[in-house]
Design an enzyme around this catalytic site. Structure first.
Site, PDB file in Angstrom:
ATOM      1  N   LYS A   1       4.002  -0.528 -16.443  1.00 62.33           N
ATOM      2  CA  LYS A   1       3.528   0.476 -15.487  1.00 62.33           C
ATOM      3  C   LYS A   1       4.721   1.189 -14.853  1.00 62.33           C
ATOM      4  CE  LYS A   1       0.590   0.922 -11.350  1.00 62.33           C
ATOM      5  NZ  LYS A   1      -0.306   0.207 -10.417  1.00 62.33           N
TER       6      LYS A   1
ATOM      7  N   SER B   1      -4.621   2.130  -9.545  1.00 60.78           N
ATOM      8  CA  SER B   1      -3.544   2.996  -9.994  1.00 60.78           C
ATOM      9  C   SER B   1      -2.948   2.594 -11.345  1.00 60.78           C
ATOM     10  CB  SER B   1      -2.416   2.980  -8.949  1.00 60.78           C
ATOM     11  OG  SER B   1      -1.891   1.652  -8.804  1.00 60.78           O
TER      12      SER B   1
ATOM     13  N   SER C   1      -5.985  -2.343  -7.764  1.00 58.89           N
ATOM     14  CA  SER C   1      -5.458  -1.508  -8.838  1.00 58.89           C
ATOM     15  C   SER C   1      -5.281  -2.202 -10.181  1.00 58.89           C
ATOM     16  CB  SER C   1      -4.119  -0.902  -8.412  1.00 58.89           C
ATOM     17  OG  SER C   1      -4.301   0.015  -7.364  1.00 58.89           O
TER      18      SER C   1
END
Length: 431
Positions: free
Chosen positions: A79, A148, A172
């Site tokens: 990520k 996210s 998230s």
């Protein structure tokens, strides 16, 4: 191409076994993932940066080296709020366009050290907040993948990577995993070191993983510590369905799916019970976003004060909302969380795990919103491990899901319970 065909569909455990037994080479598995990225990333937009030459060079070195690494040859995505020395790290923000860290984050170093192969960086919401990335849900490209950890969930769900690092400060990991029909594991706070993660709310920020099966999440996460997991299950899990006022925000189909899951687990031999969330813990749900706002104003002070116009209107508004919070309230909130630990221990006195919604419902149409994160808030605040998985399909044919929560530090037991539960239910395939 024939040597790599469909290897990208192998899970972490399957791939590790095949590499260890010399059935496949590390370079062939890496190439299969890269081929899938080349084929689909222009549509899904999960990866924001990757380099086939770098990935294949690592894989070839591992093929030439003696075996013994727990994660040898396992491709993984990172990520883009987690620092990498081989790829730019832009935190989902134009402020950091082409920013190149000098060092890898600790979790990336540990993955590499145990033989895993980095594929590149995947999309994130702006600084891991609610402002969405450009990633799309591979199950239906017109829908959000959640956030996210949008790129992490999309890459794993679309068979670009068998595992991806993700982060959770509210919901998230667990929510995007459900939206994309895969498994999201948020470990106990601190189980995966956060050095090299762009801080947001340091008292809550947690690094976890997204995979396609529970056993893969366990193998990859414990492999970071050099531990080789046994594919364990709990024979007769004790699970409590936890009710709370948050259920008012779940859609009817989600509640029906949870009740259906309870019924299936009872028939399969699980010891099921029900509980109401204690009032002491219910009150903490309102604290979580306020604690987030206070801490995010500190961690994003540079961006807030020097690059305000480059922040999204949504994030600017959230940070400005922290103006009303003073230091005394912050200290009080932290103390209330600390005092709640007794109620948390009571929650798990007679059960192995708590069952709770992971998302309000199916992934929403459109890309303007990443979905409602509220169902992960309390468990993240309390530092408890949680794991989400799809359980059913909603009215439009996209996945619905649930999460299991365990006691602090009881990650191996939670993973064993989740492994047992997911084996008891039919795999969910989006329509």
């Amino acid at each position: 191409m024939s040597r790599t065909k469909n290897l990208n569909r192998l899970g972490v455990v399957e791939a590790a076994r095949a590499i260890e037994s010399n059935e496949i080479r590390c370079v062939d598995l890496a190439q299969a993932c890269l081929d899938r990225i080349d084929e689909r990333n222009s549509q899904v937009e999960a990866f924001v940066s990757y380099d086939a030459g770098k990935t294949l060079a690592v894989a070839r070195r591992l093929d030439a080296a003696p075996s013994g690494h727990v994660l040898r040859g396992i491709p993984f995505a990172v990520k883009d709020v987690i620092d990498t020395s081989d790829y730019p790290t832009q935190y989902g923000s134009a402020i950091y366009k082409d920013f190149q860290p000098a060092l890898d984050a600790a979790c990336v170093v540990m993955a590499k050290n145990h033989g895993a192969v980095p594929l590149g960086k995947v999309a994130t919401g702006e600084f891991a907040t609610q402002t969405p990335s450009r990633a799309r849900n591979p199950l239906r490209l017109t829908h959000t993948p959640g956030g996210s950890s949008s790129g992490s969930a999309a890459a794993v769900a679309d068979f670009m990577a068998p595992a991806a690092f993700a982060t959770q400060t509210t919901g998230s990991i667990v929510r995007p995993a459900i939206y994309c029909g895969v498994v999201g594991y948020k470990p106990s706070f601190g189980m995966i070191a956060t050095a090299g993660l762009k801080a947001l709310s340091p008292s809550q920020d947690t690094i976890g993983v997204i995979t396609r099966k529970v056993e893969d999440a366990a193998f990859f996460t414990l492999g970071l510590h050099g531990a080789k997991t046994v594919n364990s299950v709990v024979a007769r899990p004790r699970i409590a369905l936890c009710l709370s006022r948050q259920w008012d925000y779940a859609r009817p189909e989600t509640l029906r799916a949870l009740e259906g899951l309870v019924h299936k687990l009872e028939l399969a031999g699980c010891a099921m019970s029900r509980m109401w969330l204690p009032e002491d813990l219910e009150r903490l749900i309102a604290i979580q976003p306020r604690l987030f706002k206070y801490e995010a104003r500190q961690t994003l002070a540079n961006e807030r004060l020097l690059h305000k116009e480059s922040l999204s209107p949504r994030l600017r508004a959230r940070l400005q909302g922290g103006d009303e919070l003073g230091f005394d309230e912050y200290v009080s909130m932290r103390q209330q969380v600390r005092e709640a630990h007794g109620a948390v221990e009571e929650l798990f006195r007679d059960v192995d795990a708590v069952l709770y919604p992971a998302a309000a419902g199916e992934a929403e149409a459109g890309l303007e919103s990443a979905g409602d994160p509220r169902f992960g808030a309390l468990w993240t605040l309390l530092h408890l491990p949680s794991i989400s998985f799809p359980t059913d399909l909603g009215p439009s044919g996209l996945p619905l899901g649930a999460q299991l929560i365990g006691g602090f530090g009881q990650d191996t037991r939670l993973l064993a319970v989740a492994n047992a539960v997911t084996r008891m239910i039919e795999p969910v395939q989006a329509a």
